[in-house]
Design a protein around this motif. Structure first.
Motif, PDB file in Angstrom:
ATOM      1  N   MET B   1     -11.293   2.674  -6.849  1.00 27.48           N
ATOM      2  CA  MET B   1      -9.996   2.906  -7.236  1.00 27.48           C
ATOM      3  C   MET B   1      -9.038   2.480  -6.028  1.00 27.48           C
ATOM      4  O   MET B   1      -8.031   2.044  -6.558  1.00 27.48           O
ATOM      5  N   GLY B   2      -9.361   2.864  -4.799  1.00 24.44           N
ATOM      6  CA  GLY B   2      -8.546   2.389  -3.788  1.00 24.44           C
ATOM      7  C   GLY B   2      -7.220   3.093  -3.630  1.00 24.44           C
ATOM      8  O   GLY B   2      -7.042   4.167  -4.574  1.00 24.44           O
ATOM      9  N   PHE B   3      -6.479   2.756  -2.746  1.00 28.09           N
ATOM     10  CA  PHE B   3      -5.079   3.279  -2.708  1.00 28.09           C
ATOM     11  C   PHE B   3      -3.915   2.143  -2.462  1.00 28.09           C
ATOM     12  O   PHE B   3      -4.270   1.134  -2.136  1.00 28.09           O
ATOM     13  N   ASN B   4      -2.776   2.360  -3.339  1.00 26.76           N
ATOM     14  CA  ASN B   4      -1.754   1.637  -3.233  1.00 26.76           C
ATOM     15  C   ASN B   4      -0.392   2.334  -2.819  1.00 26.76           C
ATOM     16  O   ASN B   4      -0.134   3.580  -3.382  1.00 26.76           O
ATOM     17  N   ILE B   5       0.294   1.752  -2.143  1.00 29.99           N
ATOM     18  CA  ILE B   5       1.611   2.223  -1.719  1.00 29.99           C
ATOM     19  C   ILE B   5       2.822   1.230  -1.830  1.00 29.99           C
ATOM     20  O   ILE B   5       2.626   0.165  -1.558  1.00 29.99           O
ATOM     21  N   SER B   6       3.836   1.736  -2.429  1.00 28.96           N
ATOM     22  CA  SER B   6       4.925   0.624  -2.446  1.00 28.96           C
ATOM     23  C   SER B   6       6.359   1.529  -1.952  1.00 28.96           C
ATOM     24  O   SER B   6       6.418   2.704  -2.203  1.00 28.96           O
ATOM     25  N   VAL B   7       7.305   0.639  -1.379  1.00 26.62           N
ATOM     26  CA  VAL B   7       8.402   1.235  -0.902  1.00 26.62           C
ATOM     27  C   VAL B   7       9.801   0.543  -1.487  1.00 26.62           C
ATOM     28  O   VAL B   7       9.781  -0.295  -1.722  1.00 26.62           O
ATOM     29  N   GLU B   8      10.745   1.728  -1.799  1.00 24.21           N
ATOM     30  CA  GLU B   8      11.957   1.288  -2.227  1.00 24.21           C
ATOM     31  C   GLU B   8      13.024   1.889  -1.225  1.00 24.21           C
ATOM     32  O   GLU B   8      12.947   3.373  -1.270  1.00 24.21           O
ATOM     33  N   GLY B   9      13.977   1.219  -0.990  1.00 25.12           N
ATOM     34  CA  GLY B   9      15.146   1.894  -0.397  1.00 25.12           C
ATOM     35  C   GLY B   9      16.372   1.879  -1.061  1.00 25.12           C
ATOM     36  O   GLY B   9      16.439   1.209  -1.842  1.00 25.12           O
TER      37      GLY B   9
END
Lengths: 141, 107
Positions: B1-9
């Motif tokens: 499955m893993g890990f995902n990360i995303s950013v919005e400013g």
């Protein structure tokens, strides 16, 4: 389920959790309790990987096994790292848990979540091995 | 499955979306993102956790780090946590310090 041995590194944590999930499913344990059991095993395994095997070479291994015993699912983690009884770590108390984040201590949470997440947690040293056992009663909701 | 990360400013706030499994292997990536986001000095940090399937104490420690890095004046919002993750946050006393919401409603 058959016992499995994995390298004592962080990348093995996902596999250890999968093993626990499968064992819990096979024992008919509900999702919420199965999650807490996964979390408990993950926390102790993380400690073993981070602290237990410091200064030891690449051959460090962590083993996981499961059995049904006296109406409970018992997961056992085994390692040959230095002796470390997680129950001796200072865990957060109610006062600590109510503190704002900027005043929280970093340590102790993992063990706290592990011990709170299972019906029984036990640690013992046998020869050169550490044995951590996690028990969840079956059919007890 | 893993890990995902995303950013919005956005103006004055940073939104971080976490999905998958946040364990000790994944936590350093989360910490790195917090460090970057902190540079912009947002007033609010919004963590979208609806797709986070698992969170270990390593994840909680990054939340503590986020607060300590960004200062007590920054509001932390944890949005959409699933049952077991929400339960972990409450059991660890985090509901005293972060806004736990199902959908984002800035206060």
């Amino acid at each position: 389920m058959e016992k499995r041995s994995l390298p004592a590194e962080l990348d093995s944590l996902a596999e250890l959790r999968r093993y626990v999930k499968e064992a819990a499913g096979g024992a008919g344990i509900d999702d919420a309790r199965a999650y807490k059991l996964q979390l408990a095993v993950d926390e102790i395994a993380t400690n073993i990987i981070f602290y237990g095997y410091k200064d030891v070479g690449a051959s460090a291994v962590i083993s996981i096994g499961s059995q049904i015993r006296d109406g409970a699912l018992v997961i056992t983690l085994e390692d040959c790292a230095q002796p470390f009884d997680p129950r001796t770590m200072r865990m957060p108390d109610a006062k600590d848990l109510a503190k704002p984040l900027e005043e929280r201590a970093i340590g102790g949470l993992g063990i706290f979540l592990a011990i709170r997440g299972v019906d029984r947690f036990d640690y013992r040293r046998e020869g050169d091995r550490n044995l951590s056992t996690f028990e969840v009663r079956i059919g007890h909701d | 499955m893993g890990f995902n990360i995303s950013v919005e400013g956005g103006p004055g706030e940073a939104t971080i979306k976490l999905s998958g499994e946040l364990d000790a292997a994944a936590a350093p990536r989360f910490k790195e993102v917090i460090e970057k986001v902190a540079e912009a000095k947002p007033l609010r940090l919004v963590l979208l956790m609806g797709e986070l399937e698992f969170m270990a104490s390593a994840g909680l420690r990054v939340l503590i780090f986020a607060r300590q890095k960004m200062g007590a004046g920054v509001s932390l919002y944890v949005i959409g946590s699933r049952g077991p993750v929400l339960s972990t946050l409450r059991m660890s006393g985090f509901h005293h310090s972060v806004h736990l919401q199902e959908t984002y409603a800035p206060e």
